[in-house]
Design a protein around this motif. Sequence first.
Motif, PDB file in Angstrom:
ATOM      1  N   GLY A  83      10.018  11.949  -8.200  1.00 14.40           N
ATOM      2  CA  GLY A  83      10.957  11.156  -7.773  1.00 14.40           C
ATOM      3  C   GLY A  83      11.152   9.552  -8.216  1.00 14.40           C
ATOM      4  N   ALA A  84      11.471   8.913  -7.134  1.00 15.49           N
ATOM      5  CA  ALA A  84      11.923   7.394  -7.649  1.00 15.49           C
ATOM      6  C   ALA A  84      10.566   6.374  -7.645  1.00 15.49           C
ATOM      7  CB  ALA A  84      12.932   6.690  -6.674  1.00 15.49           C
ATOM      8  N   THR A  85      10.361   5.598  -8.400  1.00 14.44           N
ATOM      9  CA  THR A  85       9.565   4.367  -8.402  1.00 14.44           C
ATOM     10  C   THR A  85      10.259   3.185  -8.152  1.00 14.44           C
ATOM     11  OG1 THR A  85       8.507   5.463 -10.367  1.00 14.44           O
ATOM     12  CG2 THR A  85       7.868   3.318  -9.746  1.00 14.44           C
ATOM     13  N   LYS A  86       9.595   2.842  -6.902  1.00 16.76           N
ATOM     14  CA  LYS A  86      10.225   1.437  -6.288  1.00 16.76           C
ATOM     15  C   LYS A  86       9.169   0.281  -6.007  1.00 16.76           C
ATOM     16  CE  LYS A  86      13.564   4.049  -3.812  1.00 16.76           C
ATOM     17  NZ  LYS A  86      14.756   4.067  -4.021  1.00 16.76           N
ATOM     18  N   ASP A  87       9.414  -1.083  -5.943  1.00 16.11           N
ATOM     19  CA  ASP A  87       8.570  -1.966  -5.525  1.00 16.11           C
ATOM     20  C   ASP A  87       8.453  -1.865  -3.904  1.00 16.11           C
ATOM     21  OD1 ASP A  87      10.961  -2.917  -4.686  1.00 16.11           O
ATOM     22  OD2 ASP A  87      10.602  -4.984  -5.772  1.00 16.11           O
ATOM     23  N   TRP A  88       7.616  -2.764  -3.283  1.00 11.86           N
ATOM     24  CA  TRP A  88       7.664  -2.703  -1.754  1.00 11.86           C
ATOM     25  C   TRP A  88       8.884  -2.692  -1.038  1.00 11.86           C
ATOM     26  CZ3 TRP A  88       8.421  -6.358   1.468  1.00 11.86           C
ATOM     27  CH2 TRP A  88       8.633  -7.817   1.075  1.00 11.86           C
ATOM     28  N   LYS A  89       9.532  -3.801  -1.564  1.00  8.28           N
ATOM     29  CA  LYS A  89      10.839  -4.170  -0.781  1.00  8.28           C
ATOM     30  C   LYS A  89      11.720  -2.751  -1.229  1.00  8.28           C
ATOM     31  CE  LYS A  89      13.827  -7.202   0.906  1.00  8.28           C
ATOM     32  NZ  LYS A  89      13.673  -7.559   2.365  1.00  8.28           N
ATOM     33  N   GLY A  90      11.774  -2.201  -2.222  1.00 11.09           N
ATOM     34  CA  GLY A  90      12.895  -1.232  -2.456  1.00 11.09           C
ATOM     35  C   GLY A  90      12.363   0.014  -1.517  1.00 11.09           C
ATOM     36  N   TRP A  91      11.185   0.368  -1.310  1.00  5.14           N
ATOM     37  CA  TRP A  91      10.812   1.413  -0.314  1.00  5.14           C
ATOM     38  C   TRP A  91      11.143   1.018   1.135  1.00  5.14           C
ATOM     39  CZ3 TRP A  91      10.311   6.122  -1.685  1.00  5.14           C
ATOM     40  CH2 TRP A  91       9.957   6.411  -2.842  1.00  5.14           C
ATOM     41  N   SER A  92      10.794  -0.382   1.553  1.00  5.06           N
ATOM     42  CA  SER A  92      11.112  -0.785   2.803  1.00  5.06           C
ATOM     43  C   SER A  92      12.621  -0.663   3.047  1.00  5.06           C
ATOM     44  CB  SER A  92      10.883  -2.228   2.873  1.00  5.06           C
ATOM     45  OG  SER A  92      11.257  -2.740   4.177  1.00  5.06           O
TER      46      SER A  92
ATOM     47  N   SER B  36       0.832  -1.014   0.081  1.00  6.90           N
ATOM     48  CA  SER B  36       0.069   0.310   0.001  1.00  6.90           C
ATOM     49  C   SER B  36       0.831   1.236  -0.095  1.00  6.90           C
ATOM     50  CB  SER B  36      -0.940   0.104   1.266  1.00  6.90           C
ATOM     51  OG  SER B  36      -1.754   1.121   1.255  1.00  6.90           O
ATOM     52  N   ILE B  37       1.992   1.334   0.754  1.00  4.76           N
ATOM     53  CA  ILE B  37       2.997   2.274   0.895  1.00  4.76           C
ATOM     54  C   ILE B  37       3.618   2.680  -0.483  1.00  4.76           C
ATOM     55  CG2 ILE B  37       4.924   3.298   1.856  1.00  4.76           C
ATOM     56  CD1 ILE B  37       3.818   2.113   4.590  1.00  4.76           C
ATOM     57  N   SER B  38       4.011   1.461  -0.997  1.00  4.99           N
ATOM     58  CA  SER B  38       4.507   1.736  -2.083  1.00  4.99           C
ATOM     59  C   SER B  38       3.838   2.370  -3.486  1.00  4.99           C
ATOM     60  CB  SER B  38       5.432   0.357  -2.710  1.00  4.99           C
ATOM     61  OG  SER B  38       4.330  -0.468  -3.119  1.00  4.99           O
ATOM     62  N   GLU B  39       2.496   1.773  -3.652  1.00  7.13           N
ATOM     63  CA  GLU B  39       1.451   2.287  -4.529  1.00  7.13           C
ATOM     64  C   GLU B  39       1.313   3.896  -4.114  1.00  7.13           C
ATOM     65  OE1 GLU B  39      -1.999  -0.160  -4.058  1.00  7.13           O
ATOM     66  OE2 GLU B  39      -0.855  -1.812  -4.831  1.00  7.13           O
ATOM     67  N   THR B  40       0.917   4.154  -3.010  1.00  8.74           N
ATOM     68  CA  THR B  40       0.970   5.713  -2.594  1.00  8.74           C
ATOM     69  C   THR B  40       1.952   6.484  -3.126  1.00  8.74           C
ATOM     70  OG1 THR B  40      -0.324   4.963  -0.754  1.00  8.74           O
ATOM     71  CG2 THR B  40       0.341   7.388  -0.761  1.00  8.74           C
ATOM     72  N   LEU B  41       3.531   6.020  -2.833  1.00  7.60           N
ATOM     73  CA  LEU B  41       4.477   6.731  -2.935  1.00  7.60           C
ATOM     74  C   LEU B  41       4.748   6.934  -4.495  1.00  7.60           C
ATOM     75  CD1 LEU B  41       6.799   5.627   0.030  1.00  7.60           C
ATOM     76  CD2 LEU B  41       5.705   7.821  -0.452  1.00  7.60           C
ATOM     77  N   ASN B  42       4.601   5.709  -5.113  1.00  8.12           N
ATOM     78  CA  ASN B  42       4.840   5.671  -6.444  1.00  8.12           C
ATOM     79  C   ASN B  42       3.684   6.433  -7.408  1.00  8.12           C
ATOM     80  OD1 ASN B  42       7.238   4.048  -6.464  1.00  8.12           O
ATOM     81  ND2 ASN B  42       5.699   2.228  -6.550  1.00  8.12           N
ATOM     82  N   SER B  43       2.528   6.518  -6.784  1.00  7.93           N
ATOM     83  CA  SER B  43       1.376   7.314  -7.685  1.00  7.93           C
ATOM     84  C   SER B  43       1.645   8.959  -7.409  1.00  7.93           C
ATOM     85  CB  SER B  43       0.146   6.918  -7.176  1.00  7.93           C
ATOM     86  OG  SER B  43       0.064   7.353  -5.631  1.00  7.93           O
ATOM     87  N   LEU B  44       2.503   9.160  -6.458  1.00 11.79           N
ATOM     88  CA  LEU B  44       2.777  10.626  -6.538  1.00 11.79           C
ATOM     89  C   LEU B  44       3.274  11.252  -7.856  1.00 11.79           C
ATOM     90  CD1 LEU B  44       4.332  10.942  -3.013  1.00 11.79           C
ATOM     91  CD2 LEU B  44       1.972  11.721  -3.649  1.00 11.79           C
ATOM     92  N   GLY B  45       4.144  10.581  -8.529  1.00 10.11           N
ATOM     93  CA  GLY B  45       4.786  10.928  -9.896  1.00 10.11           C
ATOM     94  C   GLY B  45       5.956  11.686  -9.702  1.00 10.11           C
TER      95      GLY B  45
END
Length: 112
Positions: free
Chosen positions: A15-24, A4-13
């Motif tokens: 900076g970086a786009t990461k999978d959940w493991k990358g954001w963790s 859920s966190i990765s979807e939210t952060l990636n949807s901001l458009g």
Amino acid sequence: MWLSISETLNSLGEGATKDWKGWSNYWVDYKAKLKRKVAALRTSQNRTGGGPADVNPLSDVEKKFLSLLGEGFGSGLPNTQVGPFPILTPPTTHVGPDDGQPQPPQPQNDQE
């Protein structure tokens, strides 16, 4: 939760786009960096002699993250010491009845 966190952060458009493991991993690295900076600021503030701090102050974003992590983040536990080497206890062995050679411990039977 990280999905859920990765979807939210990636949807901001931005900076970086990461999978959940990358954001963790990013969060773990960011917390470690923030902890080092807080410790350096504390050391700089507690030294004697006065003068300006030799560490840049926390940014607004860093202050916000610090408030999320809690008041005591990075300060350690007071009056707590950790020994540098753990005390290892060797496993106990029992001498076998027939040959005198050490034998591994046997499970206890409640009926004996």
